[in-house]
Design a protein around this motif. Structure first.
Motif, PDB file in Angstrom:
ATOM      1  N   ARG A 101       1.129   5.480  -6.206  1.00  0.00           N
ATOM      2  CA  ARG A 101       1.198   4.225  -7.349  1.00  0.00           C
ATOM      3  C   ARG A 101       2.682   4.579  -7.728  1.00  0.00           C
ATOM      4  NH1 ARG A 101      -3.322   4.482 -10.253  1.00  0.00           N
ATOM      5  NH2 ARG A 101      -2.728   5.883 -11.262  1.00  0.00           N
ATOM      6  N   ASN A 102       2.519   5.694  -9.160  1.00  0.00           N
ATOM      7  CA  ASN A 102       3.454   6.168 -10.183  1.00  0.00           C
ATOM      8  C   ASN A 102       5.281   6.180  -9.789  1.00  0.00           C
ATOM      9  OD1 ASN A 102       1.584   5.434 -11.704  1.00  0.00           O
ATOM     10  ND2 ASN A 102       1.015   7.876 -11.656  1.00  0.00           N
ATOM     11  N   THR A 140       1.023  -1.115  -0.368  1.00  0.00           N
ATOM     12  CA  THR A 140       0.425  -0.273   0.465  1.00  0.00           C
ATOM     13  C   THR A 140       1.101   1.163  -0.308  1.00  0.00           C
ATOM     14  OG1 THR A 140      -1.598  -1.311   0.965  1.00  0.00           O
ATOM     15  CG2 THR A 140      -1.997   1.130   1.478  1.00  0.00           C
ATOM     16  N   GLU A 175       2.262  -5.768  -6.556  1.00  0.00           N
ATOM     17  CA  GLU A 175       0.914  -4.591  -6.276  1.00  0.00           C
ATOM     18  C   GLU A 175       1.241  -3.803  -5.387  1.00  0.00           C
ATOM     19  OE1 GLU A 175      -2.991  -6.369  -5.781  1.00  0.00           O
ATOM     20  OE2 GLU A 175      -2.424  -5.582  -3.521  1.00  0.00           O
ATOM     21  N   CYS A 176       1.054  -2.620  -6.061  1.00  0.00           N
ATOM     22  CA  CYS A 176       1.290  -0.982  -5.490  1.00  0.00           C
ATOM     23  C   CYS A 176       0.295  -0.219  -5.618  1.00  0.00           C
ATOM     24  CB  CYS A 176       2.277  -0.295  -6.385  1.00  0.00           C
ATOM     25  SG  CYS A 176       4.226  -1.130  -5.761  1.00  0.00           S
ATOM     26  N   TYR A 177      -0.506  -0.667  -5.006  1.00  0.00           N
ATOM     27  CA  TYR A 177      -2.144   0.195  -4.514  1.00  0.00           C
ATOM     28  C   TYR A 177      -2.415   1.310  -4.387  1.00  0.00           C
ATOM     29  CZ  TYR A 177      -7.255  -0.002  -5.260  1.00  0.00           C
ATOM     30  OH  TYR A 177      -8.250  -0.675  -5.675  1.00  0.00           O
ATOM     31  N   PRO A 178      -2.186   2.509  -4.462  1.00  0.00           N
ATOM     32  CA  PRO A 178      -2.493   3.321  -3.880  1.00  0.00           C
ATOM     33  C   PRO A 178      -3.375   4.691  -3.302  1.00  0.00           C
ATOM     34  CG  PRO A 178      -3.383   4.007  -5.913  1.00  0.00           C
ATOM     35  CD  PRO A 178      -3.236   2.737  -5.672  1.00  0.00           C
ATOM     36  N   ASP A 191      -5.007  -0.299  -8.706  1.00  0.00           N
ATOM     37  CA  ASP A 191      -2.976  -1.008  -8.941  1.00  0.00           C
ATOM     38  C   ASP A 191      -2.011  -0.625 -10.416  1.00  0.00           C
ATOM     39  OD1 ASP A 191      -4.785  -2.678  -9.915  1.00  0.00           O
ATOM     40  OD2 ASP A 191      -2.996  -4.296  -9.659  1.00  0.00           O
ATOM     41  N   GLY A 192      -1.022  -0.679  -9.766  1.00  0.00           N
ATOM     42  CA  GLY A 192       0.215  -0.323 -10.471  1.00  0.00           C
ATOM     43  C   GLY A 192       0.836  -1.662 -10.878  1.00  0.00           C
ATOM     44  N   SER A 234       7.377  -1.926 -14.545  1.00  0.00           N
ATOM     45  CA  SER A 234       6.385  -1.212 -14.693  1.00  0.00           C
ATOM     46  C   SER A 234       5.131  -1.486 -16.062  1.00  0.00           C
ATOM     47  CB  SER A 234       5.957   0.493 -14.475  1.00  0.00           C
ATOM     48  OG  SER A 234       4.882   0.893 -14.439  1.00  0.00           O
TER      49      SER A 234
END
Length: 237
Positions: free
Chosen positions: A17-18, A13, A84-87, A73-74, A32
């Motif tokens: 994200r970017n 989390t 998983e990068c969830y903003p 997500d990204g 990415s």
């Protein structure tokens, strides 16, 4: 439990994200690969239950499947590991937002695909692990988060086996020329009580392998358990 599990992703989390995706790509560590693919359409009813706080207060929303469906997500492909990068916005509203506010950005769950996801979920529940998040379509699990934070503050998440749709997407990611040929083997988790952590995970069905290692130079101890195909190595100092 977990003998037939596959690693789906490691969940983080974040507030930006970017920026996180750019960071890993700039280091030459991860590539990415965009958000996860949309799930194939299945007519019927969906439901989404989640804790509003880290301690509980669950809420459930139901909806008719179909219509606009996007993931926020990204994903960073780091070897064969999907990060998983969830903003989220820090603050109240959902347990992941509170997690971000209190503990800052970082990994909070590891997701596995299981061919017996419903039975495995019941095993966790029978051992006192609460469902903190549960996404269903027609009463079948899409993904859940189980509260295994007692030692190490990491949640275990379960999904059913990936569809051909998802496997094709992952194969395309791995074929990217900038993706390293690294293999994700496990995680290191700091705990205050090593014996307590080992006993807790054994009660969940995950066995210790090897002996407890002692490092006298830094006065630390460590030992590992097998969770699906991964090693969870606990250490204390």
């Amino acid at each position: 439990m977990g003998e037939d599990w596959e690693v789906n992703h490691v969940g983080m989390t974040v507030s930006n994200r970017n920026a996180v995706l750019r960071h890993y790509q700039a280091l030459g560590v991860g590539v990415s690969v965009g958000p996860q693919p949309l799930l194939p359409y299945e007519a019927g009813e969906g439901s989404l239950m989640f804790y509003r706080t880290l301690e509980g207060d669950p809420v459930t929303n139901t909806y008719t499947t179909g219509g606009a469906h996007t993931f926020n997500d990204g994903e960073s492909q780091i070897g064969d590991c999907q990060l998983e990068c969830y903003p989220m916005k820090p603050g109240p509203g959902m347990f992941l937002s509170e997690y971000l506010q209190k503990k800052g950005p970082g990994i909070n769950h590891i997701c596995f695909n299981s061919s017996s996801v419903e039975q495995d979920t019941e095993r966790f529940l029978s051992q006192g692990c609460s469902l903190m998040f549960n996404a269903l379509v027609n009463n079948k699990t899409v993904e859940n988060y189980l509260d295994t934070r007692a030692f190490g503050d990491v949640m275990i998440s379960l999904r059913p086996p990936p569809t051909e749709w998802e496997r094709t997407w992952k194969a395309n990611n791995l074929a990217h020329p900038l993706v390293n040929d690294w293999v994700f083997k496990g995680v290191g988790i700091a705990v205050a009580d090593l014996q307590g952590a080992l006993g807790y995970y054994e009660s969940l069905g995950f066995k210790q392998f090897g002996e407890i290692a002692h490092d006298r130079e830094i006065a630390s101890e460590s030992a590992a358990v097998s969770v699906g195909p991964l090693s969870f190595e606990f250490f204390t100092a």
